[in-house]
Design an enzyme around this catalytic site. Structure first.
Site, mmCIF file in Angstrom:
data_model
loop_
_atom_site.group_PDB
_atom_site.id
_atom_site.type_symbol
_atom_site.label_atom_id
_atom_site.label_comp_id
_atom_site.label_asym_id
_atom_site.label_seq_id
_atom_site.Cartn_x
_atom_site.Cartn_y
_atom_site.Cartn_z
ATOM 1 N N LYS A 15 0.879 -1.246 -0.041
ATOM 2 C CA LYS A 15 -0.111 0.079 -0.006
ATOM 3 C C LYS A 15 1.012 1.184 0.058
ATOM 4 O O LYS A 15 2.072 1.228 0.642
ATOM 5 C CB LYS A 15 -1.089 0.211 1.064
ATOM 6 C CG LYS A 15 -2.003 0.933 1.156
ATOM 7 C CD LYS A 15 -3.014 0.415 0.233
ATOM 8 C CE LYS A 15 -4.407 1.146 -0.087
ATOM 9 N NZ LYS A 15 -5.416 0.498 -0.988
ATOM 10 N N GLY A 36 -25.319 2.533 -2.674
ATOM 11 C CA GLY A 36 -24.246 3.395 -2.846
ATOM 12 C C GLY A 36 -24.252 3.194 -4.456
ATOM 13 O O GLY A 36 -24.343 1.955 -4.857
ATOM 14 N N GLY A 75 -22.240 4.841 -6.822
ATOM 15 C CA GLY A 75 -20.874 5.248 -7.321
ATOM 16 C C GLY A 75 -20.487 4.591 -8.585
ATOM 17 O O GLY A 75 -21.479 3.784 -9.207
ATOM 18 N N VAL A 90 -18.900 1.835 -9.311
ATOM 19 C CA VAL A 90 -18.927 0.522 -9.181
ATOM 20 C C VAL A 90 -20.417 -0.092 -8.779
ATOM 21 O O VAL A 90 -21.109 -0.740 -9.572
ATOM 22 C CB VAL A 90 -18.041 -0.116 -7.865
ATOM 23 C CG1 VAL A 90 -18.326 -1.630 -7.892
ATOM 24 C CG2 VAL A 90 -16.522 -0.068 -8.660
#
Length: 352
Positions: free
Chosen positions: A75, A179, A181, A183
């Site tokens: 990360k 949601g 968004g 995706v």
């Protein structure tokens, strides 16, 4: 964050151009090159960014292992102070600093988009290092990961539907997608095309018009979360499954692409005790990573990548079967599977 440090290496430096804290955490390369997104985010303290990097890189190791990828977890976090304005110039400087940090690891780690970054940002990083993925297609990358993430989540939902009703078809399934968004909306369109009965919600009321396009029922996010449906599909912010919410849930199962859905790890046990099947988010939402790594880092074809993304259905089915057989949560079954794959690599004798 665990008190035990089990990462292979962590680079923490002040960016020479931006002056911002740049953190690269490499959790594991036991399965292959570590991979993980580049997050540019505001933090009250840079050490909060470090905590994110350590936690999320370990999660990437598990995601790759469960998905059967020849990669480990890493990360990148650029910890922007809350008082710092991030204009276009400073942003580019930060991306160049990230590129230098990634390059310094000599291929042990490759980065991609995450919160606060885009495929176009990966093109900037790619100017200074080859160890980057999800660049725009015109730059030779796989581009937006949203379509593959949505497709992989659809595959996971087929396995859940099979577990609940004995058939993988989603026609007539009652789902709540929380949601809309990039995706969530793509996934909702796929579900609508399959004939699913949808509730949809989003914190942005302007997205209500999408409900009409989908033939879905619009509800407020709180209502969507606790709706009486077959499957709850978290597709927005993390941390929505809390100790307080679990007693109010009316769904039979939860599977969605939102990251870090559990407010705390013990929520998985609470869901299990209530008889609610929860598919770990890093399993259901792995399609984007699988697609990008297959195409860009492992040089597979688009057809090979799609096949691997759709195989999430079998991964989830196997996890749910293992959880039932072992009488553990799906989260524990996924953790055990990841550890077995890591242990298998470690047990292979070194070449003479």
């Amino acid at each position: 964050m665990s008190a035990q440090f089990d990462h292979e290496q962590v680079v923490i430096r002040t960016g020479l151009r931006s002056g911002l804290p740049v953190i690269v955490a490499v959790h594991s390369t036991k399965l292959g090159q570590a991979v993980g997104g580049c997050r540019i985010w505001r933090y009250a303290d840079w050490r909060d960014g470090l905590a994110d990097a350590l936690r999320l890189s370990a999660g990437m190791t598990a995601k790759c292992a469960v998905a059967g990828l020849a990669n480990g977890g890493g990360k990148t976090v650029v910890a922007v102070p809350e008082s710092t304005g991030l204009d276009a110039t400073l942003r580019r400087r930060a991306l160049e600093d990230v590129a230098d940090a990634v390059a310094s690891l000599d291929g042990a780690y490759a980065t991609g988009p995450d919160v606060g970054t885009t495929p176009q940002d990966m093109a900037v990083i790619g100017e200074r290092t080859a160890h980057v993925f999800c660049k725009p297609e015109e730059w030779g990358g796989s581009g937006d990961s949203s379509p593959a993430t949505a497709l992989g989540t659809l595959a996971a939902l087929r396995a859940v539907r099979q577990r609940l009703h004995g058939a993988s078809t989603l026609t007539g399934a009652h789902l709540s997608v929380v949601g809309l968004g990039s995706v969530g909306l793509r996934l909702a369109r796929l579900l609508a095309a399959e004939g699913a009965d949808l509730l949809v919600s989003d914190i942005d009321p302007a997205k209500r018009k999408r409900a009409g396009e989908l033939g879905a029922t619009w509800v407020a996010p709180d209502e969507g979360l606790t709706a009486d449906v077959d499957i709850l599909v978290p597709a927005a912010l993390g941390g929505v499954l809390t100790e307080q919410v679990v007693p109010e849930l009316l769904c039979s199962a939860i599977a969605g692409p939102a990251n870090n859905q559990l407010a705390t790890p013990d929520v998985a046990d609470l869901l299990h005790r209530r008889g609610i099947v929860w598919v770990p988010d890093y399993v259901a939402g792995a399609g984007g990573v699988i697609n990008a790594l297959t195409v860009e880092l492992h040089h597979g074809t688009a057809q090979e990548a799609r096949k691997r993304v759709e195989a999430i259905e079998h991964t989830v089915a196997d996890l749910l079967h293992a959880a039932d057989h072992q009488q553990v949560t799906p989260a524990e079954a996924a953790s055990q599977l990841a550890q077995r794959r890591l242990d298998t690599v470690l047990s292979v004798p070194a070449a003479p």
